[in-house]
Motif scaffolding. Structure first.
Motif, PDB file in Angstrom:
ATOM      1  N   THR A   1      -2.931  13.690  -4.889  1.00 24.02           N
ATOM      2  CA  THR A   1      -3.637  12.426  -5.080  1.00 24.02           C
ATOM      3  C   THR A   1      -3.887  12.165  -6.559  1.00 24.02           C
TER       4      THR A   1
ATOM      5  N   THR B   1      -3.100  -6.910  -3.665  1.00 22.58           N
ATOM      6  CA  THR B   1      -2.258  -6.369  -2.578  1.00 22.58           C
ATOM      7  C   THR B   1      -0.892  -7.050  -2.522  1.00 22.58           C
TER       8      THR B   1
ATOM      9  N   THR C   1       2.333   0.866  -6.601  1.00 15.41           N
ATOM     10  CA  THR C   1       2.962   1.677  -5.553  1.00 15.41           C
ATOM     11  C   THR C   1       4.357   2.131  -5.954  1.00 15.41           C
TER      12      THR C   1
ATOM     13  N   TYR D   1       0.840  -1.196   0.000  1.00 17.66           N
ATOM     14  CA  TYR D   1       0.000   0.000   0.000  1.00 17.66           C
ATOM     15  C   TYR D   1       0.878   1.249   0.000  1.00 17.66           C
ATOM     16  N   LEU D   2       0.310   2.330  -0.501  1.00 19.97           N
ATOM     17  CA  LEU D   2       0.951   3.634  -0.427  1.00 19.97           C
ATOM     18  C   LEU D   2      -0.164   4.670  -0.352  1.00 19.97           C
ATOM     19  N   THR D   3      -0.095   5.538   0.638  1.00 21.26           N
ATOM     20  CA  THR D   3      -1.141   6.537   0.830  1.00 21.26           C
ATOM     21  C   THR D   3      -0.664   7.905   0.353  1.00 21.26           C
ATOM     22  N   VAL D   4      -1.402   8.439  -0.614  1.00 24.81           N
ATOM     23  CA  VAL D   4      -1.164   9.808  -1.095  1.00 24.81           C
ATOM     24  C   VAL D   4      -2.545  10.467  -1.170  1.00 24.81           C
ATOM     25  N   GLY D   5      -3.019  10.930  -0.032  1.00 27.95           N
ATOM     26  CA  GLY D   5      -4.375  11.464   0.032  1.00 27.95           C
ATOM     27  C   GLY D   5      -5.407  10.362   0.159  1.00 27.95           C
ATOM     28  N   LYS D   6      -5.203   9.267  -0.541  1.00 22.70           N
ATOM     29  CA  LYS D   6      -6.019   8.052  -0.439  1.00 22.70           C
ATOM     30  C   LYS D   6      -5.074   6.866  -0.513  1.00 22.70           C
ATOM     31  N   ARG D   7      -5.567   5.702  -0.145  1.00 23.58           N
ATOM     32  CA  ARG D   7      -4.692   4.534  -0.145  1.00 23.58           C
ATOM     33  C   ARG D   7      -4.715   3.858  -1.511  1.00 23.58           C
ATOM     34  N   PHE D   8      -3.534   3.733  -2.115  1.00 19.67           N
ATOM     35  CA  PHE D   8      -3.371   2.992  -3.356  1.00 19.67           C
ATOM     36  C   PHE D   8      -2.787   1.627  -3.034  1.00 19.67           C
ATOM     37  N   GLN D   9      -3.121   0.632  -3.845  1.00 18.97           N
ATOM     38  CA  GLN D   9      -2.590  -0.706  -3.617  1.00 18.97           C
ATOM     39  C   GLN D   9      -2.315  -1.394  -4.926  1.00 18.97           C
TER      40      GLN D   9
END
Length: 543
Positions: free
Chosen positions: A406, A342, A360, A330-338
């Motif tokens: 984001t 996963t 990510t 996971y990587l969070t940039v305003g929202k969580r991307f995966q």
């Protein structure tokens, strides 16, 4: 053919008149309309002899309601609400009119009425769906009774020639099917290649020059005899200039349509084109007789867009294939991307991030590109976002500058506001492996090319070809591995919404041909678009 219903004229309206003018504003809408009358010299300085501003306001409100499709509201402003609503509805729907533009003119007071009758002329611009705009002038009669202004209903206020004896009829002229040949002179038809139905119809309209043809006719209500042509649309009938030579290949087209059956009945689209010159060999859609998704669709391209992102990073030396990049789940940039399923790849190289389609990792490299740089590279080197003249109407892509961090993160992996379709992604693939953008074309001659691009440097092309090849031999496009020759590919999984499954994508190149496929709600690219692309590449001729 559309026929305006048989509507008899309304009976004359009789009743006492009031001698008292209302002195209060009726509504906010009326106030706006009065302001327009004031600008025409009809405000308080126009003198007592000018038309009552409330009459003007009521006329403007009637036109505004009619134009906006609020027909019950428009009818309620008349002396015959039931009749008015029926006629207005029949007129606009029966003649395929969409969103009229109705502009009021300078009102005129009937001097003999003692200020109780006003006529407001107006200009009607009626867009007839698929044909053009019918423009004419008409007049609204208004009368004041019991202190209230109403539009005095009669058929002629809709159009001066609409009456109890004459009505309108819309006739459309069906275009003759274009006679089309493929690149080898073989006949093409919707019967033999169902997916070409919409494409051949578009080619026919394009060859006409004037577009579709039709007319609004004034006819006798009783006999149906034509009295006159009120409006004509389209140019003269097409001359028989002989068959239209296309760039299509009937063998590739057959292979593409056969391959789309592997989409399992889902909405899907595919384009195959020549790498050397952008000439389109096949355009296929499922369903075959529906919207031309392949050329005019708008989709997030998902991870197939990483070809462009990689090109941008490699152009400025921001990364090299053997550089180690971070690929967490996971990587969070305003929202969580995966990543898909996963997955994580600790210690992955950029090459691995590409072949395994690590979201990510690409998002983690976002700061190595300027905010508008991805769009600039897409336009400058890949032609995306420029105007293409393919031979039929096409959507040519959009890569807007991200509005925040984001959105920038999403654009790195072909999400956010990045939009493309199979035609665009087949072209992107061809550009990546050849180094030069060629405007795609469906017709052999006569298409204009206004695009301006630059070639990719050879070192970037070499690395992109290597990445695409590795994705087939050791990555997510392994479904193509059994094919012979130097086959390269890239899968993509694009999010749509929380209520829908992801769209599946795959692009590939083999033997000088680039292919792109999208399967709506296909879940994964390898699982849904992969078999389709394998099918067309294995079923099409090699020469």
């Amino acid at each position: 053919m559309n026929t305006f219903p048989d509507l008899s004229p309304s009976a004359p309206r009789r009743g006492p008149r009031t001698a008292v003018k209302a002195l209060v504003a009726v509504t906010a809408v009326a106030a706006v309309a009065v302001g327009g009358a004031w600008g025409a010299g009809l405000g308080p300085f126009a003198g007592e002899s000018g038309p009552d501003p409330e009459a003007v306001a009521e006329a403007r409100a009637f036109l505004a309601d009619w134009a906006a499709g609020r027909l019950p509201a428009a009818a309620a402003r008349t002396t015959r609400p039931d009749r008015a609503e029926e006629v207005l509805s029949s007129f606009t729907s029966g003649l395929d009119i969409d969103r009229p533009v109705l502009t009021a003119g300078r009102p005129v007071e009937d001097e003999e009425s003692g200020g109780h009758a006003v006529t407001v002329p107006y200009t009607a611009r009626m867009p007839v769906t698929g044909l053009g705009t019918w423009t004419y002038g008409a007049e609204l009669p208004l009368r004041e009774r019991d202190g209230e202004w109403k539009v005095d209903w009669r058929l002629s206020l809709v159009h001066p020639r609409l009456s109890g004896t004459e009505k309108f009829r819309l006739e459309r002229e069906e275009a003759e099917p274009v006679r089309a040949l493929d690149r080898a002179g073989r006949a093409l038809s919707a019967d033999a290649h169902p997916s070409l139905g919409p494409v051949l119809a578009q080619l026919a309209r394009g060859r006409d020059g004037g577009g579709p043809r039709g007319a609004v006719l004034l006819v006798d209500r009783a006999t149906g005899d034509v009295r006159r042509t009120e409006a004509a649309f389209g140019g003269p009938a097409r001359r028989d200039d002989g068959p239209l030579r296309t760039t299509l290949d009937a063998r590739w087209q057959s292979a593409a349509e056969q391959a789309l059956r592997k989409a399992g009945g889902k909405n899907a689209a595919l384009v195959a084109l020549r790498v050397a010159d952008g000439q389109v060999l096949a355009v296929a859609n499922s369903p075959a007789d529906g919207f031309d998704r392949a050329v005019s669709g708008t989709y997030a391209p998902g991870s197939t867009w990483k070809i462009v992102t990689s090109g941008a990073l490699l152009l400025k030396g921001a990364v090299a294939p053997d550089d180690v990049v971070d690929c967490p789940r996971y990587l969070t940039v305003g929202k969580r991307f995966q990543n898909v399923e996963t997955s994580a790849h600790p210690g992955a190289t950029f090459r691995t991030a590409f072949t395994e389609s690590c979201n990510t990792a690409f998002i983690g490299l976002r700061d190595r590109l300027g905010d508008g740089e991805l769009g600039e590279v897409a336009k400058k080197y890949f032609g995306v976002g420029q105007t293409w003249h393919v031979g039929v109407p096409s959507y040519d892509g959009s890569v807007p500058e991200p509005r925040d961090a984001t959105e920038k993160a999403a654009s790195m992996i072909g999400q956010g506001r990045v939009q493309a379709n199979p035609l665009i992604m087949a072209s992107v693939t061809a550009t990546a492996v050849s180094g030069r953008f060629h405007q795609p074309s469906l017709v052999a001659t006569g298409t204009e090319d206004t695009t301006v691009t630059e070639p990719l440097p050879p070192r970037v092309v070499s690395r992109l070809r290597s990445l695409l090849r590795a994705t087939v031999t050791e990555g997510t496009a392994r479904v193509l591995a059994p094919l012979g020759g130097e086959v390269g590919g890239k899968t993509g999984t694009a999010e749509v919404s929380e209520e829908q499954e992801n769209n599946g994508w795959m692009v590939a190149h083999r033997g000088g041909v680039a292919v792109a496929c999208v399967v709506e709600e296909g879940v994964t690219g390898g699982g849904s678009a992969g078999p389709v692309v394998y099918g067309v590449l294995s079923g099409a001729p090699r020469s």
